[in-house]
Design a protein around this motif. Sequence first.
Motif, PDB file in Angstrom:
ATOM      1  N   HIS A 115      -2.630 -20.395 -21.973  1.00  0.00           N
ATOM      2  CA  HIS A 115      -3.508 -19.214 -21.976  1.00  0.00           C
ATOM      3  C   HIS A 115      -4.649 -19.365 -22.985  1.00  0.00           C
ATOM      4  CE1 HIS A 115      -4.364 -14.847 -21.704  1.00  0.00           C
ATOM      5  NE2 HIS A 115      -4.552 -14.914 -23.015  1.00  0.00           N
ATOM      6  N   HIS A 119      -8.879 -19.208 -22.584  1.00  0.00           N
ATOM      7  CA  HIS A 119      -9.922 -18.589 -23.413  1.00  0.00           C
ATOM      8  C   HIS A 119     -10.902 -19.652 -23.936  1.00  0.00           C
ATOM      9  CE1 HIS A 119      -8.647 -14.424 -23.633  1.00  0.00           C
ATOM     10  NE2 HIS A 119      -7.435 -14.738 -24.040  1.00  0.00           N
ATOM     11  N   SER A 140      -8.248 -12.745 -30.433  1.00  0.00           N
ATOM     12  CA  SER A 140      -7.610 -11.913 -29.414  1.00  0.00           C
ATOM     13  C   SER A 140      -6.561 -11.038 -30.064  1.00  0.00           C
ATOM     14  CB  SER A 140      -6.998 -12.821 -28.341  1.00  0.00           C
ATOM     15  OG  SER A 140      -5.910 -13.524 -28.890  1.00  0.00           O
ATOM     16  N   GLY A 141      -5.688 -10.443 -29.246  1.00  0.00           N
ATOM     17  CA  GLY A 141      -4.647  -9.584 -29.793  1.00  0.00           C
ATOM     18  C   GLY A 141      -3.557 -10.370 -30.498  1.00  0.00           C
ATOM     19  N   GLY A 142      -3.341 -11.610 -30.063  1.00  0.00           N
ATOM     20  CA  GLY A 142      -2.265 -12.409 -30.647  1.00  0.00           C
ATOM     21  C   GLY A 142      -2.747 -13.519 -31.556  1.00  0.00           C
ATOM     22  N   GLY A 167      -7.454  -8.743 -33.331  1.00  0.00           N
ATOM     23  CA  GLY A 167      -7.249  -7.699 -32.318  1.00  0.00           C
ATOM     24  C   GLY A 167      -6.068  -6.809 -32.667  1.00  0.00           C
ATOM     25  N   ASP A 171      -5.955  -2.814 -33.150  1.00  0.00           N
ATOM     26  CA  ASP A 171      -4.978  -1.951 -32.470  1.00  0.00           C
ATOM     27  C   ASP A 171      -4.220  -1.080 -33.469  1.00  0.00           C
ATOM     28  OD1 ASP A 171      -5.691  -2.975 -30.003  1.00  0.00           O
ATOM     29  OD2 ASP A 171      -4.197  -4.564 -30.061  1.00  0.00           O
ATOM     30  N   GLY A 184      -8.873  -1.665 -29.612  1.00  0.00           N
ATOM     31  CA  GLY A 184     -10.150  -2.320 -29.918  1.00  0.00           C
ATOM     32  C   GLY A 184     -11.364  -1.540 -29.434  1.00  0.00           C
ATOM     33  N   PRO A 185     -11.437  -1.267 -28.124  1.00  0.00           N
ATOM     34  CA  PRO A 185     -12.601  -0.530 -27.621  1.00  0.00           C
ATOM     35  C   PRO A 185     -12.713   0.858 -28.245  1.00  0.00           C
ATOM     36  CG  PRO A 185     -11.348  -1.515 -25.809  1.00  0.00           C
ATOM     37  CD  PRO A 185     -10.540  -1.718 -27.043  1.00  0.00           C
ATOM     38  N   GLU A 188     -14.250   0.521 -31.672  1.00  0.00           N
ATOM     39  CA  GLU A 188     -15.675   0.200 -31.518  1.00  0.00           C
ATOM     40  C   GLU A 188     -16.475   1.457 -31.169  1.00  0.00           C
ATOM     41  OE1 GLU A 188     -16.807  -2.693 -28.496  1.00  0.00           O
ATOM     42  OE2 GLU A 188     -18.810  -2.830 -29.353  1.00  0.00           O
ATOM     43  N   GLY A 274     -10.316 -11.290 -26.560  1.00  0.00           N
ATOM     44  CA  GLY A 274     -10.601  -9.870 -26.388  1.00  0.00           C
ATOM     45  C   GLY A 274     -11.563  -9.281 -27.404  1.00  0.00           C
ATOM     46  N   VAL A 275     -11.422  -9.652 -28.688  1.00  0.00           N
ATOM     47  CA  VAL A 275     -12.287  -9.086 -29.733  1.00  0.00           C
ATOM     48  C   VAL A 275     -13.744  -9.532 -29.543  1.00  0.00           C
ATOM     49  CG1 VAL A 275     -12.603  -8.854 -32.241  1.00  0.00           C
ATOM     50  CG2 VAL A 275     -10.304  -9.009 -31.306  1.00  0.00           C
ATOM     51  N   SER A 277     -15.368  -9.245 -27.041  1.00  0.00           N
ATOM     52  CA  SER A 277     -16.109  -8.298 -26.199  1.00  0.00           C
ATOM     53  C   SER A 277     -16.771  -7.211 -27.048  1.00  0.00           C
ATOM     54  CB  SER A 277     -15.189  -7.679 -25.132  1.00  0.00           C
ATOM     55  OG  SER A 277     -14.147  -6.964 -25.762  1.00  0.00           O
ATOM     56  N   ASN A 278     -16.507  -7.192 -28.354  1.00  0.00           N
ATOM     57  CA  ASN A 278     -17.091  -6.199 -29.270  1.00  0.00           C
ATOM     58  C   ASN A 278     -18.563  -6.544 -29.544  1.00  0.00           C
ATOM     59  OD1 ASN A 278     -17.858  -5.278 -32.049  1.00  0.00           O
ATOM     60  ND2 ASN A 278     -15.887  -4.244 -31.909  1.00  0.00           N
ATOM     61  N   THR A 305     -11.761 -10.581 -22.331  1.00  0.00           N
ATOM     62  CA  THR A 305     -10.408 -10.025 -22.241  1.00  0.00           C
ATOM     63  C   THR A 305      -9.662 -10.783 -21.141  1.00  0.00           C
ATOM     64  OG1 THR A 305     -11.348  -8.319 -20.836  1.00  0.00           O
ATOM     65  CG2 THR A 305     -10.999  -7.727 -23.121  1.00  0.00           C
ATOM     66  N   ASP A 306      -8.329 -10.585 -21.106  1.00  0.00           N
ATOM     67  CA  ASP A 306      -7.515 -11.424 -20.221  1.00  0.00           C
ATOM     68  C   ASP A 306      -7.913 -11.271 -18.753  1.00  0.00           C
ATOM     69  OD1 ASP A 306      -6.239 -12.419 -22.377  1.00  0.00           O
ATOM     70  OD2 ASP A 306      -4.404 -11.250 -22.131  1.00  0.00           O
TER      71      ASP A 306
HETATM   72  O1  KG4 Z   1      -7.650 -11.696 -25.137  1.00  0.00           O
HETATM   73  P1  KG4 Z   1      -7.012 -10.363 -24.946  1.00  0.00           P
HETATM   74  O2  KG4 Z   1      -7.406  -9.520 -23.751  1.00  0.00           O
HETATM   75  O3  KG4 Z   1      -5.455 -10.481 -24.913  1.00  0.00           O
HETATM   76  C1  KG4 Z   1      -4.768 -11.399 -25.724  1.00  0.00           C
HETATM   77  O4  KG4 Z   1      -4.642 -12.575 -25.296  1.00  0.00           O
HETATM   78  O5  KG4 Z   1      -4.375 -10.963 -26.825  1.00  0.00           O
HETATM   79  O6  KG4 Z   1      -7.285  -9.531 -26.292  1.00  0.00           O
HETATM   80  C2  KG4 Z   1      -6.809  -8.226 -26.450  1.00  0.00           C
HETATM   81  C3  KG4 Z   1      -7.207  -7.756 -27.831  1.00  0.00           C
HETATM   82  C4  KG4 Z   1      -6.595  -6.413 -28.197  1.00  0.00           C
HETATM   83  O7  KG4 Z   1      -6.057  -6.482 -29.494  1.00  0.00           O
HETATM   84  C5  KG4 Z   1      -7.791  -5.477 -28.125  1.00  0.00           C
HETATM   85  O8  KG4 Z   1      -7.683  -4.347 -28.985  1.00  0.00           O
HETATM   86  C6  KG4 Z   1      -8.918  -6.387 -28.550  1.00  0.00           C
HETATM   87  O9  KG4 Z   1      -8.624  -7.620 -27.933  1.00  0.00           O
HETATM   88  N1  KG4 Z   1     -10.190  -5.858 -28.079  1.00  0.00           N
HETATM   89  C7  KG4 Z   1     -11.194  -5.463 -28.903  1.00  0.00           C
HETATM   90  C8  KG4 Z   1     -12.216  -4.947 -28.055  1.00  0.00           C
HETATM   91  N2  KG4 Z   1     -11.809  -5.058 -26.760  1.00  0.00           N
HETATM   92  C9  KG4 Z   1     -10.563  -5.623 -26.793  1.00  0.00           C
HETATM   93  N3  KG4 Z   1     -11.312  -5.487 -30.240  1.00  0.00           N
HETATM   94  C10 KG4 Z   1     -12.455  -5.006 -30.780  1.00  0.00           C
HETATM   95  N4  KG4 Z   1     -13.477  -4.477 -30.049  1.00  0.00           N
HETATM   96  C11 KG4 Z   1     -13.402  -4.429 -28.691  1.00  0.00           C
HETATM   97  N5  KG4 Z   1     -14.392  -3.914 -27.965  1.00  0.00           N
END
Ligand code: KG4
Length: 351
Positions: A115, A119, A140-142, A167, A171, A184-185, A188, A274-275, A277-278, A305-306
Motif C-alpha cells: 500500500h 502512495h 498518511s494516517g498510519g 494524520g 484525527d 483531517g479535513p 483543515e 492522506g495529509v 490533500s491538505n 487519500t486511499d
Molecule cells: O492515506 P490515507 O487516506 O489512509 C492511510 O493510508 O492512512 O490517509 C488518511 C489520513 C487520516 O489520518 C486523515 O485525517 C488524513 O489522512 N487527512 C488529512 C486531510 N485529509 C485526510 N489530514 C489533514 N488535512 C486534510 N485535508
Amino acid sequence: MTANPLILGIESSCDETAVALVRGDRTIVAQAVASQDAAHRPFGGVVPELAARAHVERLTPMIAEVLAAAGVRLADVDAIAATAGPGLIGGVMVGLVTAKALSFAARRPLIAVNHLEGHALSPRLVDAGLDFPYLLLLVSGGHCQLLAVHGVGRYRRLATTIDDAAGEAFDKVAKILGLGFPGGPAVERAARDGDPGRFKLPRPLAGTNEPHFSFAGLKSAVLRAWTVLPDPADTDRADLAAGFQAAVIDCLVDRTGRALRAMPAATALVVAGGVASNTAVREHLAALAATHGLPFVAPPPWLCTDNAAMIAWAGAERLALGLVDGLNAAARPRWPLDADAETARGAGIKA
Ligand code: KG4
Ligand code: ZN
C-alpha cells in the motif's frame, strides 16, 4: 504481454473499499471508492471488524460495476493488483483473496502491492515526467516518513515518526476539539477561520540534527490548552486548530528541508498520502521545493487519500518490470518499504 496492459486494482487496507482499471499508458479507465465513514463515525475511529465486513459486502459488486462502467470483461484485464499490506489485516485479506480468485479464474498474473508503494508511486501516475530518484514525504494516517525513492521497489527511509503519524495527530486533535471523524479535513476547515499565533504550541524535533518526526507532544499540548479554557467557543476551536496545523506544517517543512539537504541528487520533492490533500500543507511544501530549485509534485487530493488507481498503477509499474506474485502471496499487517531501515530512537512499532 500487451504494450499497454489493462490493470485491475483493488484497495481494502483501511476504511475505503476501492476498485480501479488503469492502463500502462496512465489512462484511468474507470474507478470507484466507497468510504465507510458513516459506519465508523459513531465510534470516533475505524473499527477493524466493521471495516472487514463492509469490504466483503462492497468489493465484489464494485468490481462488477467498474468493469461494466469501462465496458470490459475480466478476460480483457491483463493483470490483477491488490493491496497485500500493510494495513488492517481483515480488510487486506478480503481484497487479496478476492484478487487471487480473479487471478486464478481469469488466468492472469497477480501483483501483491505494498500500500505504501501505491502512495509512493502515485505521483508518477499523473506526472509522466517524474523521474527517479525523488524525495518523498509520505504523510498518511498510519505513516509519516521521508523516503529516497530510487526506483520501483527501491526505497531508502531517511526519517520516520517516533510516535504518532501526522494524520493520526490530525484525527486525535479533531477528537479533542469535538470536530468529528474523519479528523483531517475537519481540522483543515476549522483552521481556515483561526488565528494560528494565539496559542503557543511546540514544534517537536524541529531544528534538531536527528532526522525524525514526533507529534505526540504537540497533540498533548493541544489537549492541555483546550482543557484549561473555561468555556470554549467556536473561535477558540478555530484558533487551536489553526495553531496545531501551523505547528504540524512547520515540523513537516523543517524535517523535509533537512532531508533535501541530505539528498542532493533528488529530481523533485514529492508528497503523497492522506495529509497531502491538505491545501496549506501543499502550499508550504511547494514553497520549500522552490527554495531548493526543485519541482514540487503533489497528486490531486483524490489520489492522496486511499484509492485503487494508485494500487493499479503500482501494479502496472511492477508488471512492466516482470515483478508478479504467486497465489501464495501473504497478507501482511506490517510491511516496511525499506526493510533495512533501523528502528528510530523511541519509536513505537510502525511499519
Ligand atoms: O492515506 P490515507 O487516506 O489512509 C492511510 O493510508 O492512512 O490517509 C488518511 C489520513 C487520516 O489520518 C486523515 O485525517 C488524513 O489522512 N487527512 C488529512 C486531510 N485529509 C485526510 N489530514 C489533514 N488535512 C486534510 N485535508
Ligand atoms: Zn493510505
